[in-house]
Motif scaffolding. Structure first.
Motif, PDB file in Angstrom:
ATOM      1  N   HIS A  49       0.820  -1.214   0.000  1.00  0.00           N
ATOM      2  CA  HIS A  49       0.000   0.000   0.000  1.00  0.00           C
ATOM      3  C   HIS A  49       0.852   1.263   0.000  1.00  0.00           C
ATOM      4  CE1 HIS A  49      -3.205  -2.815   0.653  1.00  0.00           C
ATOM      5  NE2 HIS A  49      -4.003  -1.859   0.199  1.00  0.00           N
ATOM      6  N   ARG A 107      -8.438   1.226  10.024  1.00  0.00           N
ATOM      7  CA  ARG A 107      -8.980   0.197   9.110  1.00  0.00           C
ATOM      8  C   ARG A 107     -10.383   0.561   8.657  1.00  0.00           C
ATOM      9  NH1 ARG A 107     -11.086  -2.048   5.995  1.00  0.00           N
ATOM     10  NH2 ARG A 107     -11.357  -4.258   5.487  1.00  0.00           N
ATOM     11  N   ARG A 171     -11.543  -9.046  -0.240  1.00  0.00           N
ATOM     12  CA  ARG A 171     -10.119  -8.701  -0.399  1.00  0.00           C
ATOM     13  C   ARG A 171      -9.662  -9.052  -1.808  1.00  0.00           C
ATOM     14  NH1 ARG A 171      -6.107 -12.154  -0.039  1.00  0.00           N
ATOM     15  NH2 ARG A 171      -3.977 -11.350   0.032  1.00  0.00           N
ATOM     16  N   HIS A 174     -11.069  -6.600  -4.220  1.00  0.00           N
ATOM     17  CA  HIS A 174     -10.342  -5.327  -4.076  1.00  0.00           C
ATOM     18  C   HIS A 174      -9.013  -5.350  -4.817  1.00  0.00           C
ATOM     19  CE1 HIS A 174      -8.575  -1.890  -1.789  1.00  0.00           C
ATOM     20  NE2 HIS A 174      -7.513  -2.648  -1.668  1.00  0.00           N
TER      21      HIS A 174
HETATM   22  C1  HEM Z   1      -6.311   4.297   0.181  1.00  0.00           C
HETATM   23  C2  HEM Z   1      -6.789   3.346  -0.541  1.00  0.00           C
HETATM   24  C3  HEM Z   1      -6.807   1.894  -0.104  1.00  0.00           C
HETATM   25  C4  HEM Z   1      -7.278   1.326   1.056  1.00  0.00           C
HETATM   26  C5  HEM Z   1      -7.902   2.042   2.232  1.00  0.00           C
HETATM   27  C6  HEM Z   1      -7.035  -0.113   0.955  1.00  0.00           C
HETATM   28  C7  HEM Z   1      -7.372  -1.046   1.956  1.00  0.00           C
HETATM   29  C8  HEM Z   1      -7.048  -2.383   1.907  1.00  0.00           C
HETATM   30  C9  HEM Z   1      -7.365  -3.335   2.946  1.00  0.00           C
HETATM   31  C10 HEM Z   1      -8.103  -2.996   4.222  1.00  0.00           C
HETATM   32  C11 HEM Z   1      -6.866  -4.541   2.584  1.00  0.00           C
HETATM   33  C12 HEM Z   1      -6.893  -5.853   3.355  1.00  0.00           C
HETATM   34  C13 HEM Z   1      -8.184  -6.508   3.152  1.00  0.00           C
HETATM   35  C14 HEM Z   1      -8.283  -7.725   4.078  1.00  0.00           C
HETATM   36  O1  HEM Z   1      -7.407  -8.593   4.015  1.00  0.00           O
HETATM   37  O2  HEM Z   1      -9.249  -7.733   4.781  1.00  0.00           O
HETATM   38  C15 HEM Z   1      -6.232  -4.341   1.310  1.00  0.00           C
HETATM   39  C16 HEM Z   1      -5.577  -5.344   0.650  1.00  0.00           C
HETATM   40  C17 HEM Z   1      -4.964  -5.110  -0.558  1.00  0.00           C
HETATM   41  N1  HEM Z   1      -5.030  -3.964  -1.313  1.00  0.00           N
HETATM   42 FE1  HEM Z   1      -5.743  -2.180  -0.770  1.00  0.00          FE
HETATM   43  N2  HEM Z   1      -6.434  -0.393  -0.230  1.00  0.00           N
HETATM   44  C18 HEM Z   1      -6.299   0.802  -0.911  1.00  0.00           C
HETATM   45  C19 HEM Z   1      -5.776   1.009  -2.135  1.00  0.00           C
HETATM   46  C20 HEM Z   1      -5.264  -0.002  -2.873  1.00  0.00           C
HETATM   47  C21 HEM Z   1      -4.777   0.172  -4.217  1.00  0.00           C
HETATM   48  C22 HEM Z   1      -4.793   1.503  -5.004  1.00  0.00           C
HETATM   49  C23 HEM Z   1      -4.324  -1.054  -4.623  1.00  0.00           C
HETATM   50  C24 HEM Z   1      -3.738  -1.490  -5.949  1.00  0.00           C
HETATM   51  C25 HEM Z   1      -3.747  -0.825  -7.024  1.00  0.00           C
HETATM   52  C26 HEM Z   1      -4.512  -1.975  -3.516  1.00  0.00           C
HETATM   53  C27 HEM Z   1      -4.134  -3.310  -3.525  1.00  0.00           C
HETATM   54  C28 HEM Z   1      -4.300  -4.172  -2.460  1.00  0.00           C
HETATM   55  C29 HEM Z   1      -3.698  -5.513  -2.398  1.00  0.00           C
HETATM   56  C30 HEM Z   1      -2.777  -6.103  -3.455  1.00  0.00           C
HETATM   57  C31 HEM Z   1      -4.114  -6.098  -1.192  1.00  0.00           C
HETATM   58  C32 HEM Z   1      -3.721  -7.483  -0.635  1.00  0.00           C
HETATM   59  C33 HEM Z   1      -2.494  -7.250   0.231  1.00  0.00           C
HETATM   60  C34 HEM Z   1      -2.038  -8.508   0.919  1.00  0.00           C
HETATM   61  O3  HEM Z   1      -2.823  -9.173   1.539  1.00  0.00           O
HETATM   62  O4  HEM Z   1      -0.802  -8.752   0.874  1.00  0.00           O
HETATM   63  N3  HEM Z   1      -5.097  -1.313  -2.470  1.00  0.00           N
HETATM   64  N4  HEM Z   1      -6.368  -3.021   0.916  1.00  0.00           N
END
Ligand code: HEM
Length: 389
Positions: A49, A107, A171, A174
């Motif tokens: 992130h 979160r 997730r 997302h």
């Molecule tokens: C400010 C904006 C963002 C917020 C608040 C956010 C929030 C989150 C949250 C809460 C999760 C974990 C979900 C879970 O496991 O319950 C997550 C996972 C993820 N998000 Fe975001 N996200 C944002 C922007 C982005 C963007 C722009 C991308 C990609 C272009 C992205 C890619 C990912 C990826 C790849 C994961 C999996 C990470 C892992 O488990 O290793 N996110 N995000």
């Protein structure tokens, strides 16, 4: 050094595009850190992130702020528009804070703050679209769709704390909709305009392709995300739909600009590598959807093989005009020459690095770190370089 302050002063006092060099450098520096860091529980999510939400998201909003006036033949973006990328970055910092410290409020609130920023930005685009004399450049549809898909991706993680049984599915939705949808569509729309600009030769088919292919790319991205979350066979079918315009653009680019792609002196080799990298990352995605490869390896593949060559290629061509808009002179040409230095080698190293990382080889991460730091250093060198007196 006083030139850096001169640039910083100019940055604060004019249109949002002046933040773009900083945002591009942040994205590359975040990528270097994420690729260099060891594994661990939430650390990967925190570092990804740093790249995606603290770096790429604000950078893309700023880039849209720069291109939308061109696409709608309207005046520069208002300074106030910078509030959206700043709020998005704050949300990104918030979610990184959650992954590192586990603060529940971060979160719960960060996704909504990001949604607010994206919503406000989308209203500005809609107003420019409505006010446009005649039809806007069809690339505008790609930007609007990219923001719409991002909003769905943010909504997924905004509501997932309230439906814990769907956390995994939301997730997956997302991460697929944000990478292939938000970043993918913004990149593909921009590349159709940027490739002929960097090659210095017009592409009469670009507008037709932009108008024709959006439904495949947007529909494909949505299908992959829904499939990954709820129905894997749908993800595979949708990946083919998403790949169709991508492969066609790759073939068109090779047929039209093959000499420039293999020549020194421009960042076209990096942009071509980014296109090839996205196709390969998509292929790896289809493999991991069948359980043959690890899904977690796809994020470093996407960052090394696609995002880094894309940012290196785009910022490498546009940085001089972002910093000093207006009449191009020797400083701009010299800046581009420096930023294009080693573009063929870097393109090849990043593609090889992406493939190695997807195969779980540490050397792949090393190549990613090296090229990310190369970009950060060259952006700084050009930013502090003196314009001709
Ligand atoms: C400010 C904006 C963002 C917020 C608040 C956010 C929030 C989150 C949250 C809460 C999760 C974990 C979900 C879970 O496991 O319950 C997550 C996972 C993820 N998000 Fe975001 N996200 C944002 C922007 C982005 C963007 C722009 C991308 C990609 C272009 C992205 C890619 C990912 C990826 C790849 C994961 C999996 C990470 C892992 O488990 O290793 N996110 N995000």
């Amino acid at each position: 050094m006083d030139n850096l302050w001169e640039n910083a002063a100019a940055t604060m006092s004019s249109s949002p595009q002046r933040f773009l060099p900083v945002s591009a450098a942040l994205t590359a520096a975040g990528a270097a850190l994420a690729l260099a860091a060891p594994g661990g529980h939430w650390l990967p999510a925190a570092l990804w992130h740093l790249v995606f939400a603290v770096g790429a998201l604000p950078m893309i909003l700023l880039a849209m702020g720069y291109f939308v006036p061109v696409l709608t033949r309207s005046r520069d973006a208002p300074r106030l528009l910078a509030a959206a990328p700043v709020a998005a970055m704050a949300a990104g910092i918030g979610i990184v804070g959650f992954f590192l410290h586990g603060t529940p409020a971060l979160r719960l609130d960060a996704p909504w703050l990001a949604l607010l920023a994206v919503g406000g930005f989308a209203v500005w685009i809609a107003r420019r679209w409505k006010a446009c004399m005649g039809h806007p450049n069809p690339c505008l549809g790609w930007y609007a769709s990219a923001l719409g898909l991002l909003a769905l991706g943010l909504l997924a993680v905004a509501v997932s704390p309230y439906v814990p049984e769907q956390t995994r599915a939301l997730r997956l939705f997302h991460l697929h909709i944000n990478t292939l949808g938000f970043i993918g569509l913004t990149a593909l729309g921009t590349l159709q305009v940027l490739l002929p600009t960097v090659a210095g030769r017009p592409d009469p088919d670009a507008a037709t392709r932009l108008a024709r292919d959006l439904k495949w790319s947007a529909g494909g991205a949505l299908g992959v995300a829904l499939g990954a979350a709820f129905a894997p066979p749908l993800a595979l079918a949708a990946a083919v739909v998403y790949a169709w315009p991508l492969v066609r653009l790759m073939i068109h680019a090779w047929r039209t600009w093959r000499h420039e792609i293999v020549a020194a002196g421009s960042t076209l080799p990096l942009l071509a590598a980014a296109l090839a990298g996205l196709i390969l990352a998509l292929g790896h995605g289809a493999i991991h959807a069948n359980g043959i490869a690890a899904g977690a390896a796809d994020i470093p593949f996407f960052v090394i093989g696609f995002l880094l060559p894309l940012v290196s290629g785009a910022a490498g061509h546009l940085l001089p005009v972002w910093l000093r808009p207006g009449l191009q002179n020797a400083w701009h040409r010299d800046g581009r020459r420096r930023l294009a230095y080693g573009a063929r080698l870097r393109g090849a190293l990043l593609l090889a690095g992406g493939l190695l990382a997807a195969a779980g080889q540490g050397a792949g991460y090393g190549l990613g770190v090296m090229c990310a730091l190369w970009l950060v250093l060259s952006l700084i060198v050009v930013a502090v370089s003196r314009p001709p007196r």
